[in-house]
Design a protein around this motif. Structure first.
Motif, PDB file in Angstrom:
ATOM      1  N   GLU A 153       9.139   9.211  -5.134  1.00 35.61           N
ATOM      2  CA  GLU A 153       8.145   9.876  -4.907  1.00 35.61           C
ATOM      3  C   GLU A 153       7.101  10.439  -5.911  1.00 35.61           C
ATOM      4  O   GLU A 153       5.854  10.801  -5.502  1.00 35.61           O
ATOM      5  CB  GLU A 153       8.332  10.865  -3.641  1.00 35.61           C
ATOM      6  N   LYS A 194       3.801   8.137 -10.222  1.00 38.49           N
ATOM      7  CA  LYS A 194       2.341   8.001  -9.873  1.00 38.49           C
ATOM      8  C   LYS A 194       2.028   7.026 -10.887  1.00 38.49           C
ATOM      9  O   LYS A 194       2.312   6.699 -11.827  1.00 38.49           O
ATOM     10  CB  LYS A 194       1.576   9.472 -10.003  1.00 38.49           C
ATOM     11  N   ASP A 213       0.746  -1.283   0.139  1.00 36.02           N
ATOM     12  CA  ASP A 213      -0.008   0.123  -0.062  1.00 36.02           C
ATOM     13  C   ASP A 213       0.945   1.388  -0.051  1.00 36.02           C
ATOM     14  O   ASP A 213       0.704   2.145  -0.982  1.00 36.02           O
ATOM     15  CB  ASP A 213      -0.877   0.011   1.101  1.00 36.02           C
ATOM     16  N   ALA A 243       1.168   4.138  -3.031  1.00 34.72           N
ATOM     17  CA  ALA A 243       1.143   5.379  -2.611  1.00 34.72           C
ATOM     18  C   ALA A 243       2.197   6.222  -2.815  1.00 34.72           C
ATOM     19  O   ALA A 243       2.223   7.522  -2.568  1.00 34.72           O
ATOM     20  CB  ALA A 243       0.447   5.615  -1.345  1.00 34.72           C
ATOM     21  N   THR A 244       3.399   5.605  -3.113  1.00 36.26           N
ATOM     22  CA  THR A 244       4.715   6.410  -3.437  1.00 36.26           C
ATOM     23  C   THR A 244       4.906   7.143  -1.923  1.00 36.26           C
ATOM     24  O   THR A 244       5.581   8.143  -2.256  1.00 36.26           O
ATOM     25  CB  THR A 244       5.043   7.084  -4.358  1.00 36.26           C
ATOM     26  N   ASP A 245       4.920   6.520  -0.960  1.00 34.34           N
ATOM     27  CA  ASP A 245       4.801   7.342   0.429  1.00 34.34           C
ATOM     28  C   ASP A 245       6.294   6.566   1.034  1.00 34.34           C
ATOM     29  O   ASP A 245       6.132   5.867   1.849  1.00 34.34           O
ATOM     30  CB  ASP A 245       3.680   6.886   1.342  1.00 34.34           C
TER      31      ASP A 245
END
Length: 337
Positions: free
Chosen positions: A266, A269, A221, A225-227
């Motif tokens: 980051e 997307k 997850d 979300a590139t978190d």
């Protein structure tokens, strides 16, 4: 299968002086094919490359057919094939990789699909490779460590510690004395320890229990979300990250996170993920949205090692490995395949 049983299947009652020379090729190939998967895993463990293992198994069968007259039944047919396969691996290593890996990374490393390993688990539980896989010597941490050994000590280690061959048989295969084999084994074990975490539980992922599955879900997850901040909380302080065949080994949470940031993770997307498993480890296949194609296309596969509730290693493979792992070629926008 007893010696008498498989000899009867080949239509041979007594090997005599001609070995298997009178056996026709279809019968010989049929018997040899029964051992393809276990020989492939053995070669893969020796070489670290799925593709090189494929080539070496083919070479093994070719050599076995050409030398069938030399088989006199003093060992099992399987053991005879293992001898040929091991020598074929050593010959390939002498040509392509005379020097072992260095620096903790293996640029030629490739993943092994669990669905193919399941072929061994579904077979005879007493087969040497089935037992070896059950002992989890197929995981990537072990493969990387083994590739740091010189070829002959590597062969000794795998034959003795993984397959359980007696020192006498290994010595005969390699043309060495038993004392030389025992000495090589001790050196190989010491070399292996240098490239593995101190405790076995730190390098083997073991069973994927509920906690591990939850950690992998959180990793998936956060990746989609590139978190980076969320991902960082899932990593152990001494986490390792690599991406063969691209050079570069990053050790430590800060080094791994900085590598992600510097490579623009980051800002990436449009990711989707498919859970999978390779080398008896949890893995996640990532797909990236491509507007021109109107679909999510293969990007990378992260293979994870989990220890005590944290990610201790991430080995990332390129999209060329997707077909071998039987992963979808694309993921449409509506989620159907």
């Amino acid at each position: 299968m007893s010696a008498d049983t498989w000899l009867e299947e080949l239509g041979v009652s007594d090997l005599g002086k001609s070995g298997l020379g009178e056996v026709d090729e279809p019968a010989f190939s049929g018997l040899a094919e029964r051992h393809r998967r276990e020989l492939h895993v053995h070669c893969y463990r020796m070489l670290g490359s799925f593709e090189d293992a494929e080539d070496t198994v083919q070479e093994t069968f070719l050599r076995a057919w050409r030398r069938r007259e030399t088989f006199e039944g003093r060992s099992t047919f399987r053991a005879w094939l293992y001898r040929i396969a091991t020598n074929a691996c050593l010959d390939l290593l002498a040509k392509r990789r005379p020097e072992p890996a260095t620096g903790g990374e293996v640029l030629w490393l490739q993943p092994y699909p669990d669905r193919l390993l399941d072929e061994l688990a579904a077979g005879d539980a007493d087969e040497p490779e089935a037992l070896a896989v059950a002992r989890e010597t197929i995981e990537l941490a072990y493969l990387v460590a083994v590739q740091h050994l010189a070829p002959r000590p590597r062969a000794v280690l795998i034959l003795r510690d993984v397959l359980g061959w007696p020192a006498k048989d290994v010595a005969e295969l390699l043309g060495d004395s038993v004392n030389s084999v025992n000495s090589a084994l001790q050196r190989a074990r010491a070399g292996l320890r240098e490239h593995l975490p101190a405790e076995r539980q730190d390098w083997t992922g073991g069973e994927q229990d509920a906690d591990t599955r939850e950690l992998v879900r959180r990793y998936t997850d956060a990746s989609v979300a590139t978190d980076v901040d969320r991902l960082a909380t899932l990593l152990r302080d001494d986490v390792r990250s690599s991406m063969p065949p691209t050079p570069g080994l990053y050790i430590g949470r800060d080094a791994v996170v900085n590598d992600w940031v510097e490579n623009g993770f980051e800002s990436m997307k449009g990711l989707r993920a498919v859970p999978t498993s390779v080398n008896r480890q949890p893995a996640v296949a990532f797909y990236l949205w491509q507007e021109r194609e109107g679909a999510y296309l293969p990007l990378t596969i992260d293979v994870l090692r989990v220890t005590d509730g944290a990610i201790t290693e991430i080995i990332t493979f390129h999209d060329d490995q997707f077909p071998r792992l039987a992963l979808p070629e694309r993921l449409p926008v509506d989620g159907t395949e």
